[in-house]
Design a protein around this motif. Structure first.
Motif, PDB file in Angstrom:
ATOM      1  N   LEU A  96       1.881  50.664  84.526  1.00 40.47           N
ATOM      2  CA  LEU A  96       3.042  51.083  85.308  1.00 40.47           C
ATOM      3  C   LEU A  96       3.912  49.918  85.758  1.00 40.47           C
ATOM      4  O   LEU A  96       5.086  50.096  86.046  1.00 40.47           O
ATOM      5  CB  LEU A  96       2.591  51.892  86.529  1.00 40.47           C
ATOM      6  N   GLY A  97       3.337  48.760  85.856  1.00 41.09           N
ATOM      7  CA  GLY A  97       4.078  47.586  86.304  1.00 41.09           C
ATOM      8  C   GLY A  97       3.979  47.400  87.804  1.00 41.09           C
ATOM      9  O   GLY A  97       3.473  48.246  88.540  1.00 41.09           O
ATOM     10  N   ASP A  98       4.496  46.279  88.243  1.00 40.25           N
ATOM     11  CA  ASP A  98       4.395  45.908  89.656  1.00 40.25           C
ATOM     12  C   ASP A  98       5.219  46.795  90.579  1.00 40.25           C
ATOM     13  O   ASP A  98       5.059  46.749  91.788  1.00 40.25           O
ATOM     14  CB  ASP A  98       4.829  44.452  89.842  1.00 40.25           C
ATOM     15  N   GLY A  99       6.101  47.603  90.021  1.00 43.79           N
ATOM     16  CA  GLY A  99       6.963  48.441  90.845  1.00 43.79           C
ATOM     17  C   GLY A  99       6.256  49.639  91.459  1.00 43.79           C
ATOM     18  O   GLY A  99       6.829  50.345  92.278  1.00 43.79           O
ATOM     19  N   TYR A 100       5.010  49.886  91.071  1.00 44.94           N
ATOM     20  CA  TYR A 100       4.284  51.054  91.561  1.00 44.94           C
ATOM     21  C   TYR A 100       3.002  50.659  92.286  1.00 44.94           C
ATOM     22  O   TYR A 100       2.274  49.785  91.837  1.00 44.94           O
ATOM     23  CB  TYR A 100       3.891  51.983  90.406  1.00 44.94           C
ATOM     24  N   ALA A 101       2.733  51.333  93.379  1.00 45.82           N
ATOM     25  CA  ALA A 101       1.434  51.227  94.041  1.00 45.82           C
ATOM     26  C   ALA A 101       0.554  52.312  93.430  1.00 45.82           C
ATOM     27  O   ALA A 101       0.947  53.476  93.375  1.00 45.82           O
ATOM     28  CB  ALA A 101       1.581  51.457  95.537  1.00 45.82           C
ATOM     29  N   VAL A 102      -0.596  51.938  92.922  1.00 51.48           N
ATOM     30  CA  VAL A 102      -1.532  52.899  92.333  1.00 51.48           C
ATOM     31  C   VAL A 102      -2.512  53.318  93.418  1.00 51.48           C
ATOM     32  O   VAL A 102      -3.170  52.484  94.030  1.00 51.48           O
ATOM     33  CB  VAL A 102      -2.278  52.283  91.125  1.00 51.48           C
ATOM     34  N   VAL A 103      -2.583  54.626  93.665  1.00 53.79           N
ATOM     35  CA  VAL A 103      -3.467  55.154  94.698  1.00 53.79           C
ATOM     36  C   VAL A 103      -4.414  56.157  94.049  1.00 53.79           C
ATOM     37  O   VAL A 103      -3.989  57.199  93.547  1.00 53.79           O
ATOM     38  CB  VAL A 103      -2.665  55.850  95.825  1.00 53.79           C
ATOM     39  N   ASN A 104      -5.700  55.838  94.011  1.00 52.88           N
ATOM     40  CA  ASN A 104      -6.707  56.719  93.436  1.00 52.88           C
ATOM     41  C   ASN A 104      -7.308  57.559  94.554  1.00 52.88           C
ATOM     42  O   ASN A 104      -8.087  57.071  95.359  1.00 52.88           O
ATOM     43  CB  ASN A 104      -7.794  55.910  92.734  1.00 52.88           C
ATOM     44  N   LEU A 105      -6.941  58.828  94.591  1.00 52.57           N
ATOM     45  CA  LEU A 105      -7.470  59.735  95.603  1.00 52.57           C
ATOM     46  C   LEU A 105      -8.619  60.585  95.071  1.00 52.57           C
ATOM     47  O   LEU A 105      -9.010  61.565  95.689  1.00 52.57           O
ATOM     48  CB  LEU A 105      -6.349  60.636  96.130  1.00 52.57           C
ATOM     49  N   GLY A 106      -9.142  60.203  93.913  1.00 55.83           N
ATOM     50  CA  GLY A 106     -10.271  60.938  93.353  1.00 55.83           C
ATOM     51  C   GLY A 106     -11.480  60.856  94.268  1.00 55.83           C
ATOM     52  O   GLY A 106     -11.801  59.802  94.795  1.00 55.83           O
ATOM     53  N   LEU A 107     -12.109  61.993  94.481  1.00 54.29           N
ATOM     54  CA  LEU A 107     -13.305  62.049  95.318  1.00 54.29           C
ATOM     55  C   LEU A 107     -14.382  62.843  94.598  1.00 54.29           C
ATOM     56  O   LEU A 107     -14.107  63.618  93.687  1.00 54.29           O
ATOM     57  CB  LEU A 107     -12.998  62.713  96.663  1.00 54.29           C
ATOM     58  N   ASN A 108     -15.580  62.671  95.054  1.00 54.03           N
ATOM     59  CA  ASN A 108     -16.702  63.415  94.522  1.00 54.03           C
ATOM     60  C   ASN A 108     -16.418  64.911  94.615  1.00 54.03           C
ATOM     61  O   ASN A 108     -15.794  65.368  95.574  1.00 54.03           O
ATOM     62  CB  ASN A 108     -17.951  63.052  95.333  1.00 54.03           C
TER      63      ASN A 108
ATOM     64  N   GLY B 138       6.881  54.497 101.361  1.00 54.55           N
ATOM     65  CA  GLY B 138       8.091  53.714 101.201  1.00 54.55           C
ATOM     66  C   GLY B 138       8.135  52.965  99.883  1.00 54.55           C
ATOM     67  O   GLY B 138       9.130  52.338  99.569  1.00 54.55           O
ATOM     68  N   GLN B 139       7.055  53.018  99.118  1.00 52.23           N
ATOM     69  CA  GLN B 139       6.993  52.381  97.805  1.00 52.23           C
ATOM     70  C   GLN B 139       6.966  53.454  96.729  1.00 52.23           C
ATOM     71  O   GLN B 139       6.619  54.601  96.999  1.00 52.23           O
ATOM     72  CB  GLN B 139       5.713  51.556  97.663  1.00 52.23           C
ATOM     73  N   LYS B 140       7.301  53.079  95.513  1.00 50.48           N
ATOM     74  CA  LYS B 140       7.050  53.984  94.397  1.00 50.48           C
ATOM     75  C   LYS B 140       5.546  54.038  94.245  1.00 50.48           C
ATOM     76  O   LYS B 140       4.868  53.014  94.276  1.00 50.48           O
ATOM     77  CB  LYS B 140       7.665  53.447  93.104  1.00 50.48           C
ATOM     78  N   ARG B 141       5.009  55.252  94.101  1.00 54.93           N
ATOM     79  CA  ARG B 141       3.563  55.411  94.028  1.00 54.93           C
ATOM     80  C   ARG B 141       3.170  56.242  92.827  1.00 54.93           C
ATOM     81  O   ARG B 141       3.849  57.203  92.481  1.00 54.93           O
ATOM     82  CB  ARG B 141       3.024  56.115  95.268  1.00 54.93           C
ATOM     83  N   ALA B 142       2.074  55.886  92.233  1.00 54.53           N
ATOM     84  CA  ALA B 142       1.408  56.722  91.240  1.00 54.53           C
ATOM     85  C   ALA B 142       0.134  57.190  91.930  1.00 54.53           C
ATOM     86  O   ALA B 142      -0.771  56.398  92.186  1.00 54.53           O
ATOM     87  CB  ALA B 142       1.088  55.943  89.983  1.00 54.53           C
ATOM     88  N   VAL B 143       0.100  58.459  92.283  1.00 58.22           N
ATOM     89  CA  VAL B 143      -1.017  59.005  93.051  1.00 58.22           C
ATOM     90  C   VAL B 143      -1.873  59.852  92.112  1.00 58.22           C
ATOM     91  O   VAL B 143      -1.388  60.810  91.518  1.00 58.22           O
ATOM     92  CB  VAL B 143      -0.507  59.854  94.234  1.00 58.22           C
TER      93      VAL B 143
END
Length: 99
Positions: A71-83, A46-51
């Motif tokens: 990116l600013g406060d308008g984006y949720a940053v989601v780091n899905l990087g895994l080993n 439901g938020q703007k996301r940078a995945v």
């Protein structure tokens, strides 16, 4: 807990349990954090996301704070990087439901 612990709770949809100790292997098995990362993705719906997605290079090199600032406060940053030991097709199958 037994399998029937919540048998008579038809309205129960989510149960979060805080552990006293981290799950076995969490500190030294990088793929153990996959569930936490998926939770972050779900919570950002439901938020703007940078995945950001990838293997070891994303895991070790993404600076989440710097990405958030850029990116600013308008984006949720989601780091899905895994080993790199985590199977990519399996990851994408799980993540696809929330992207």
């Amino acid at each position: 807990m037994s399998n029937g612990s919540f048998e008579n709770c038809p309205n129960l949809k989510t149960l979060r349990i805080n552990a006293v100790e981290a799950p076995f292997g969490y500190a030294w098995r990088k793929e153990s954090c996959c569930a936490d990362k998926v939770d972050r993705l779900i919570l950002a719906q439901g938020q703007k996301r940078a995945v950001f997605y990838g293997g070891c290079s994303m895991w070790y090199n993404l600076d989440g704070l710097q990405a958030r600032q850029a990116l600013g406060d308008g984006y949720a940053v989601v780091n899905l990087g895994l080993n790199g030991t985590v199977n990519s097709p399996v990851q994408m199958q799980i993540l696809g439901a929330f992207l």
